[in-house]
Design an enzyme around this catalytic site. Structure first.
Site, short mmCIF file in Angstrom:
data_model
loop_
_atom_site.label_atom_id
_atom_site.label_comp_id
_atom_site.label_asym_id
_atom_site.label_seq_id
_atom_site.Cartn_x
_atom_site.Cartn_y
_atom_site.Cartn_z
N GLU A 1 65.15 75.84 0.20
CA GLU A 1 66.42 75.59 -0.49
C GLU A 1 66.20 74.63 -1.66
O GLU A 1 66.76 74.81 -2.72
CB GLU A 1 67.42 75.02 0.51
CG GLU A 1 68.81 74.88 -0.06
CD GLU A 1 69.81 74.40 0.97
OE1 GLU A 1 70.93 74.05 0.57
OE2 GLU A 1 69.47 74.38 2.17
N ARG B 1 59.36 75.88 16.27
CA ARG B 1 59.96 76.40 17.51
C ARG B 1 59.48 77.81 17.83
O ARG B 1 59.53 78.24 18.98
CB ARG B 1 61.48 76.30 17.44
CG ARG B 1 61.96 74.84 17.55
CD ARG B 1 63.44 74.67 17.31
NE ARG B 1 63.84 74.98 15.95
CZ ARG B 1 63.82 74.12 14.93
NH1 ARG B 1 63.43 72.88 15.13
NH2 ARG B 1 64.20 74.48 13.74
#
Length: 179
Positions: A99, A62
């Site tokens: 993560e 994005r």
């Protein structure tokens, strides 16, 4: 969408995406609204008015949308930082932690010149891993990061602190507490 002066009013929240317990901040609704999108671009640029910026670097994916619009507004070139294997010419790479695992981003090795002033942009600042990798790539090419601009900051995940500890100027249009 409401007739509002807040970018946050154009951002949709999706519950339990991509995993249970996550509140996903979806900026595609912001991009789809011409007033909201224009507001976001203008507000992302505002803190850097009057500063020398030679290139805009957008972080996949994005950040490409935002970076292209900001580069156009500044009449400057746009440089993508992409996932490994997506750029066609010679690249340099930077690995960073996710993560659950690791990822690698790349930039063309001739995308920036020493001494160029760069604004790094992306939609969301969470842990700061992708942005930090982008900063390292820019600096390895000898360019200087003048700032990092985001639409959303998730301060509880520590990304802003990580970037500020690197000496970066960080600007975000809105924040959301929690995950």
């Amino acid at each position: 969408m409401p007739n509002s002066f807040s970018v946050k009013d154009y951002i949709r929240t999706i519950v339990d995406f991509p995993h249970e317990g996550i509140l996903f901040r979806d900026v595609t609704t912001l991009f789809a609204d011409p007033r909201g999108f224009r507001m976001a671009i203008d507000q992302m640029l505002h803190p850097y008015a009057g500063q020398q910026i030679d290139r805009v670097v957008g972080l996949e994916a994005r950040g490409f949308i935002l970076g292209g619009a900001i580069a156009h507004q500044l009449s400057k070139g746009f440089v993508p930082v992409r996932k490994k294997g997506k750029l066609p010419a010679a690249t340099i790479a930077e690995e960073y932690q996710l993560e659950y695992g690791e990822a690698v981003v790349e930039i063309h090795d001739d995308a920036l010149s020493a001494g160029e002033k760069v604004l790094i942009v992306d939609d969301l600042l969470a842990t700061g891993g992708t942005a930090e990798a982008g900063i390292k790539l820019v600096e390895r090419l000898g360019a200087e990061v003048v700032g990092c601009a985001f639409i959303v900051d998730l301060p509880d995940l520590g990304g802003r602190k990580k970037l500020e500890d690197l000496g970066m100027d960080v600007h975000a249009l809105c924040t959301y507490e929690g995950l």
